[in-house]
Scaffold this motif. Structure first.
Motif, PDB file in Angstrom:
ATOM      1  N   LYS A  53      10.006  -1.887 -18.550  1.00  0.00           N
ATOM      2  CA  LYS A  53      10.475  -1.231 -19.760  1.00  0.00           C
ATOM      3  C   LYS A  53       9.997   0.217 -19.784  1.00  0.00           C
ATOM      4  CE  LYS A  53      10.560  -1.780 -24.803  1.00  0.00           C
ATOM      5  NZ  LYS A  53      10.043  -2.568 -25.956  1.00  0.00           N
ATOM      6  N   LYS A  54      10.953   1.130 -19.931  1.00  0.00           N
ATOM      7  CA  LYS A  54      10.682   2.577 -19.900  1.00  0.00           C
ATOM      8  C   LYS A  54       9.968   2.991 -18.611  1.00  0.00           C
ATOM      9  CE  LYS A  54      10.474   3.178 -24.923  1.00  0.00           C
ATOM     10  NZ  LYS A  54       9.665   3.654 -26.065  1.00  0.00           N
ATOM     11  N   ASN A  55      10.172   2.194 -17.556  1.00  0.00           N
ATOM     12  CA  ASN A  55       9.564   2.454 -16.243  1.00  0.00           C
ATOM     13  C   ASN A  55       8.035   2.508 -16.305  1.00  0.00           C
ATOM     14  OD1 ASN A  55      11.997   2.387 -14.962  1.00  0.00           O
ATOM     15  ND2 ASN A  55      11.893   4.450 -14.134  1.00  0.00           N
ATOM     16  N   ILE A  56       7.459   1.683 -17.172  1.00  0.00           N
ATOM     17  CA  ILE A  56       6.002   1.559 -17.281  1.00  0.00           C
ATOM     18  C   ILE A  56       5.629   0.115 -16.975  1.00  0.00           C
ATOM     19  CG2 ILE A  56       3.992   1.742 -18.788  1.00  0.00           C
ATOM     20  CD1 ILE A  56       5.560   3.816 -20.426  1.00  0.00           C
ATOM     21  N   ILE A  57       4.704  -0.069 -16.042  1.00  0.00           N
ATOM     22  CA  ILE A  57       4.315  -1.416 -15.636  1.00  0.00           C
ATOM     23  C   ILE A  57       2.802  -1.484 -15.502  1.00  0.00           C
ATOM     24  CG2 ILE A  57       4.425  -1.036 -13.126  1.00  0.00           C
ATOM     25  CD1 ILE A  57       5.894  -3.817 -13.005  1.00  0.00           C
ATOM     26  N   THR A  58       2.266  -2.701 -15.618  1.00  0.00           N
ATOM     27  CA  THR A  58       0.823  -2.924 -15.561  1.00  0.00           C
ATOM     28  C   THR A  58       0.457  -3.633 -14.271  1.00  0.00           C
ATOM     29  OG1 THR A  58       0.687  -3.054 -17.970  1.00  0.00           O
ATOM     30  CG2 THR A  58      -1.108  -4.043 -16.742  1.00  0.00           C
ATOM     31  N   LEU A  59      -0.727  -3.310 -13.741  1.00  0.00           N
ATOM     32  CA  LEU A  59      -1.228  -4.004 -12.554  1.00  0.00           C
ATOM     33  C   LEU A  59      -1.114  -5.517 -12.740  1.00  0.00           C
ATOM     34  CD1 LEU A  59      -4.523  -2.212 -11.421  1.00  0.00           C
ATOM     35  CD2 LEU A  59      -2.337  -2.256 -10.228  1.00  0.00           C
ATOM     36  N   GLY A  60      -0.664  -6.209 -11.698  1.00  0.00           N
ATOM     37  CA  GLY A  60      -0.539  -7.647 -11.762  1.00  0.00           C
ATOM     38  C   GLY A  60       0.841  -8.131 -12.151  1.00  0.00           C
ATOM     39  N   GLU A  61       1.661  -7.255 -12.716  1.00  0.00           N
ATOM     40  CA  GLU A  61       3.016  -7.633 -13.087  1.00  0.00           C
ATOM     41  C   GLU A  61       3.949  -7.515 -11.882  1.00  0.00           C
ATOM     42  OE1 GLU A  61       3.006  -6.457 -17.840  1.00  0.00           O
ATOM     43  OE2 GLU A  61       4.037  -5.150 -16.417  1.00  0.00           O
ATOM     44  N   THR A  62       5.087  -8.189 -11.977  1.00  0.00           N
ATOM     45  CA  THR A  62       6.083  -8.145 -10.896  1.00  0.00           C
ATOM     46  C   THR A  62       7.153  -7.108 -11.220  1.00  0.00           C
ATOM     47  OG1 THR A  62       5.735 -10.456 -10.307  1.00  0.00           O
ATOM     48  CG2 THR A  62       7.824  -9.467  -9.639  1.00  0.00           C
ATOM     49  N   LEU A  63       7.424  -6.263 -10.252  1.00  0.00           N
ATOM     50  CA  LEU A  63       8.445  -5.225 -10.403  1.00  0.00           C
ATOM     51  C   LEU A  63       9.678  -5.608  -9.601  1.00  0.00           C
ATOM     52  CD1 LEU A  63       9.154  -2.352 -11.475  1.00  0.00           C
ATOM     53  CD2 LEU A  63       8.287  -1.465  -9.305  1.00  0.00           C
ATOM     54  N   LYS A  64      10.827  -5.560 -10.263  1.00  0.00           N
ATOM     55  CA  LYS A  64      12.096  -5.837  -9.596  1.00  0.00           C
ATOM     56  C   LYS A  64      12.927  -4.558  -9.559  1.00  0.00           C
ATOM     57  CE  LYS A  64      12.181 -10.638 -11.237  1.00  0.00           C
ATOM     58  NZ  LYS A  64      12.931 -11.644 -12.042  1.00  0.00           N
ATOM     59  N   LEU A  65      13.478  -4.261  -8.404  1.00  0.00           N
ATOM     60  CA  LEU A  65      14.278  -3.062  -8.209  1.00  0.00           C
ATOM     61  C   LEU A  65      15.709  -3.454  -7.861  1.00  0.00           C
ATOM     62  CD1 LEU A  65      11.783  -1.113  -5.912  1.00  0.00           C
ATOM     63  CD2 LEU A  65      12.019  -0.879  -8.391  1.00  0.00           C
ATOM     64  N   SER A  66      16.654  -2.714  -8.400  1.00  0.00           N
ATOM     65  CA  SER A  66      18.058  -2.931  -8.051  1.00  0.00           C
ATOM     66  C   SER A  66      18.756  -1.585  -7.973  1.00  0.00           C
ATOM     67  CB  SER A  66      18.755  -3.834  -9.075  1.00  0.00           C
ATOM     68  OG  SER A  66      18.663  -3.291 -10.376  1.00  0.00           O
ATOM     69  N   LEU A  67      19.860  -1.558  -7.247  1.00  0.00           N
ATOM     70  CA  LEU A  67      20.607  -0.323  -7.040  1.00  0.00           C
ATOM     71  C   LEU A  67      21.854  -0.325  -7.916  1.00  0.00           C
ATOM     72  CD1 LEU A  67      20.494   2.219  -5.186  1.00  0.00           C
ATOM     73  CD2 LEU A  67      22.155   1.036  -3.744  1.00  0.00           C
TER      74      LEU A  67
END
Length: 345
Positions: A38-52
């Motif tokens: 959300k708003k390109n802010i993430i916390t250590l330990g969370e999973t980040l998903k990227l898509s094009l």
């Protein structure tokens, strides 16, 4: 050449240029990166998903992602990375070639900083005229760098009595800042002059100067006996090669809610960086590996324990004495140096 022919020539040339530009634009693919944060802010330990995002439905052969210099999958757990703002780069292969797009993401710490207070062990005299910028122990003596134009100096002090044992004044055009001692040399910063000084430890003889890199100002210095750490008044702490004094890398100091700015005087203590926060009577404890704020020490009560006068300024100056294994703190134009023990709240 007639005026009419000139006009036709200019019109034809403009059409050719416009056509080339137009064709070039149509070949560009309007890719963009979408993240699950959300708003390109993430916390250590969370999973980040990227898509094009591919609104033109261009046929894509392959996509690869990088976080800084590290290649990453399109879905991964955010860990073992530095905190702060980082660029994510996507390299996209299509039938027309390779395209690149990027976005930025902010990585926060996943733990709140611990809160600490202190007990006063001893009080010692401190020169009330010294605008303290850097403070460090070496072989039982206290070394101090002070600021203000036409007042800046470097000193060796008997901390128990306040007696100045050695002193050198900076030229009036320099505003002295932090200092640190390593390999029998003293390294001292200046504020906005983009200049640092290197002195021989025993004689205070100036042996060289150095300039800054990406950091625009000089604030604080410390070292871990391998590299030098430099603050510049922002959230960045720069890592300097002690031989070349070039900025090799940096960390960004972040807690669980955002960045910490105005990082000033630095001290290396038991594998952590302790940093004064300018304009605040507190000290931040920082993990040098990733920039995480692990603790905050509230020294605000000390301000009322020193002589109150018009020139009195904020807490600044942290020095760890390895002989006593205690912390010493003072401030700008304070008349006392405090030896303290730190206690978790």
């Amino acid at each position: 050449m007639t005026a009419t022919y000139k006009l036709l020539s200019i019109t034809f040339l403009a059409f050719v240029l416009w056509s080339c530009g137009s064709n070039s634009e149509t070949k560009k693919n309007s890719f963009s990166i979408e993240t699950s944060a959300k708003k390109n802010i993430i916390t250590l330990g969370e999973t980040l998903k990227l898509s094009l995002k591919n609104p033109k439905n261009v046929e894509v052969t392959s996509v690869s992602y990088k976080l800084g210099d590290q290649t990453i999958p399109n879905e991964f757990k955010v860990e073992d990375v530095k905190l702060g703002v980082h660029k994510i780069l996507a390299s996209i292969v299509t039938e027309d070639g390779t395209d690149e797009v990027s976005t930025r993401i902010t990585i926060l710490n996943n733990q709140k900083p611990k809160l600490y207070t202190f007990n006063i062990i001893n009080e010692y005299p401190h020169d009330i005229t010294s605008y303290t910028q850097g403070l460090e122990f070496h072989d039982g003596y206290l070394y101090e760098s002070t600021g203000q134009y036409n007042e800046s100096k470097l000193r060796k002090v008997d901390y128990k009595t306040g007696e100045v044992l050695q002193n050198t004044d900076l030229e009036r055009q320099y505003f002295g800042e932090g200092m640190t001692i390593m390999n029998d040399k003293i390294f001292q910063l200046t504020w906005r002059e983009n200049t640092g000084f290197v002195y021989q430890l025993d004689s205070f003889e100036k042996i060289s100067t150095f300039t800054y890199g990406q950091s625009k100002e000089g604030w604080g210095l410390c070292n871990d006996s391998k590299v030098i750490y430099k603050s510049d008044g922002t959230e960045n702490i720069w890592i300097l090669d002690p031989n070349t004094l070039q900025e090799k890398d940096h960390i960004q100091v972040y807690r669980d809610k955002g960045k910490i700015i105005n990082l000033n005087e630095l001290e290396w203590i038991d594998g952590k960086i302790y940093a004064n926060n300018y304009q605040y009577n507190g000290v931040t404890i920082i993990n040098p590996e990733n920039g995480a704020v692990e603790g905050v020490i509230d020294f605000s009560p000390l301000h009322n324990k020193v002589k109150q006068h018009p020139g009195l300024d904020v807490l600044n100056g942290i020095a760890y004495n390895p002989e006593t294994k205690t912390l010493f703190v003072t401030g700008k134009r304070w008349n006392k140096l405090f030896e303290v023990e730190i206690i978790e709240k």
